[in-house]
Write an enzyme that holds these catalytic residues in place. Structure first.
Site, PDB file in Angstrom:
ATOM      1  CB  ILE A  20      -3.657  -7.641 -30.105  1.00 40.98           C
ATOM      2  CG1 ILE A  20      -2.902  -8.973 -30.175  1.00 40.98           C
ATOM      3  CG2 ILE A  20      -3.332  -6.752 -31.301  1.00 40.98           C
ATOM      4  CD1 ILE A  20      -3.332  -9.844 -31.342  1.00 40.98           C
ATOM      5  NE  ARG A  42      -5.751   5.814 -38.116  1.00 46.19           N
ATOM      6  CZ  ARG A  42      -5.214   5.772 -39.328  1.00 46.19           C
ATOM      7  NH1 ARG A  42      -4.646   6.853 -39.828  1.00 46.19           N
ATOM      8  NH2 ARG A  42      -5.223   4.659 -40.032  1.00 46.19           N
ATOM      9  CE1 TYR A  63      -1.056   4.338 -36.280  1.00 46.36           C
ATOM     10  CE2 TYR A  63      -2.252   4.065 -38.346  1.00 46.36           C
ATOM     11  CZ  TYR A  63      -2.211   4.004 -36.971  1.00 46.36           C
ATOM     12  OH  TYR A  63      -3.325   3.606 -36.278  1.00 46.36           O
ATOM     13  CG  LEU A  79      -2.609  -0.602 -38.024  1.00 40.81           C
ATOM     14  CD1 LEU A  79      -2.114   0.168 -39.241  1.00 40.81           C
ATOM     15  CD2 LEU A  79      -3.226   0.354 -37.001  1.00 40.81           C
ATOM     16  CG  HIS A  84      -3.147  -6.384 -41.885  1.00 39.54           C
ATOM     17  ND1 HIS A  84      -3.391  -7.699 -41.551  1.00 39.54           N
ATOM     18  CD2 HIS A  84      -3.392  -5.669 -40.763  1.00 39.54           C
ATOM     19  CE1 HIS A  84      -3.769  -7.771 -40.281  1.00 39.54           C
ATOM     20  NE2 HIS A  84      -3.773  -6.551 -39.790  1.00 39.54           N
ATOM     21  CE  LYS A 102      -5.727 -13.508 -35.926  1.00 43.49           C
ATOM     22  NZ  LYS A 102      -7.163 -13.145 -36.052  1.00 43.49           N
ATOM     23  NE  ARG A 171     -12.128 -10.708 -32.846  1.00 41.55           N
ATOM     24  CZ  ARG A 171     -11.701 -10.121 -31.732  1.00 41.55           C
ATOM     25  NH1 ARG A 171     -12.473  -9.210 -31.129  1.00 41.55           N
ATOM     26  NH2 ARG A 171     -10.530 -10.426 -31.230  1.00 41.55           N
ATOM     27  CG  ASP A 183     -10.905 -12.174 -35.471  1.00 46.05           C
ATOM     28  OD1 ASP A 183     -10.260 -11.122 -35.535  1.00 46.05           O
ATOM     29  OD2 ASP A 183     -11.072 -12.816 -34.416  1.00 46.05           O
ATOM     30  CE1 TYR A 243      -8.467 -31.436 -28.358  1.00 47.70           C
ATOM     31  CE2 TYR A 243      -9.487 -32.498 -30.252  1.00 47.70           C
ATOM     32  CZ  TYR A 243      -8.793 -32.579 -29.063  1.00 47.70           C
ATOM     33  OH  TYR A 243      -8.405 -33.810 -28.578  1.00 47.70           O
TER      34      TYR A 243
END
Length: 350
Positions: A20, A42, A63, A79, A84, A102, A171, A183, A243
């Site tokens: 992403i 890293r 980081y 991440l 987060h 998110k 996930r 997710d 939707y």
């Protein structure tokens, strides 16, 4: 504005080289107000490889090294969900504004600590829902504000897909904050919060659990103090669908609330498709739907530009608004998964 920001361009660093982050970097390139200046990974090797592949001038092998750079004003944080809070707080303590993927946090307590760090250091923390800043979403909210469908009484919103490579996909890992609700479900839930304007009073959820103990699919009913209702559905074991229907006293709105949109009927070179927004201004089903057109484009681009504008103008009202939205989202997500695990309704704390 960050004390390190020397020009009107917001100098952005990325923590991590997730897929992403590649998409974000590509889509933000046309911006005149935001520039991706650096990436951190890293290791030196992975950071340099990402920078070279994505046209980024600087890279850092950790980081912490990026956060210590005085030439970076803000970070984009893609991440895993479980990281987060840790890295948003560290970024804030280094005086960096944070655009965080998110869901912002795993629960409301984490979110509170993140916003406390942002307040303490005078920086902005924004949860990145790309569709939020789409012109289409602004058009939808204008319709509601103008009373095009009367008072919104109920919402049904869904988002789902089939997860790829489930054996290795983050996930599917509970220790990394995986699961369909965090997710996928965070999207329809955020739409519901956007329209309803507050968190629900009570939630009731049912989930199907994967072997790894994450929710592979989930549905929940949200009940509001004033009698309004909403339903959220999310999954990682179904065909892609996204939707929402907003049901008012005088009409309805249908939307796909896509993150990224295109004017091309069959989609553009990035796979972005046209996004539907239509309104029925009336009670009977004999009233035809009207299609509402909006400027298309990448939600990453629109979000980054909005983020930079809020920072540049010191828009305290916007900062406070989005902070409350994120706190409500975090509290509601936690209540929903708690309800699914307990197989019982859960009341949110006031």
């Amino acid at each position: 504005m960050s004390s390190t920001q020397a020009s009107s361009v917001l100098r952005l660093g990325i923590l991590g080289g997730a897929n992403i982050a590649r998409q974000f970097t590509r889509d933000v390139k046309p911006s005149q107000t935001v520039r991706v200046d650096a990436v951190a990974s890293r290791s030196d090797e992975s950071a340099k490889a990402f920078a070279d592949a994505n046209g980024i001038e600087r890279w850092f092998g950790s980081y912490d090294a990026l956060l210590a750079s005085p030439d970076i004003d803000a970070i984009y944080l893609p991440l895993p969900n479980s990281l987060h809070a840790e890295w948003a707080i560290k970024a804030a303590d280094h005086g960096k504004h944070i655009l965080c993927e998110k869901p912002l946090a795993l629960d409301r307590d984490e979110a509170v600590r993140m916003f406390e760090a942002a307040d303490r250091n005078g920086v902005m923390l924004l949860e990145a829902f790309p569709y939020y800043f789409q012109p289409q979403t602004a058009a939808m909210m204008t319709l509601i504000g103008e009373g095009a469908i009367g008072d919104v009484r109920a919402i049904q919103a869904s988002f789902g897909f089939t997860v790829g490579n489930p054996g290795a996909n983050i996930r599917m890992k509970p220790e990394l904050g995986g699961g369909a609700l965090l997710d996928a479900g965070s999207y329809p839930l955020s739409l519901i919060r956007l329209v309803m304007g507050c968190a629900p009073q009570r939630v009731e959820a049912v989930a199907t659990w994967a072997d790894s103990r994450v929710d592979i699919s989930l549905m929940a009913t949200l009940i509001y103090a004033d009698g309004r209702r909403a339903q959220v559905s999310c999954s990682m074991d179904a065909a892609n669908h996204r939707y929402a229907t907003l049901i008012g006293t005088q009409g309805t709105i249908d939307t796909e609330y896509l993150n990224h949109t295109s004017a091309e009927p069959r989609g553009d070179q990035y796979g972005y498709l046209p996004s539907q927004l239509r309104v029925r201004r009336g009670i009977p089903n004999s009233v035809p739907f009207e299609t509402v057109a909006s400027e298309p484009g990448s939600g990453f681009f629109f979000t980054a530009e909005s983020f930079a504008r809020m920072i540049a103008t010191g828009d305290a009202a916007a900062i406070e608004y989005y902070a409350q939205v994120s706190l409500d989202n975090a509290a509601t997500l936690a209540a929903i998964i708690d309800s699914a695990r307990r197989e019982a309704p859960v009341t949110l704390n006031a």
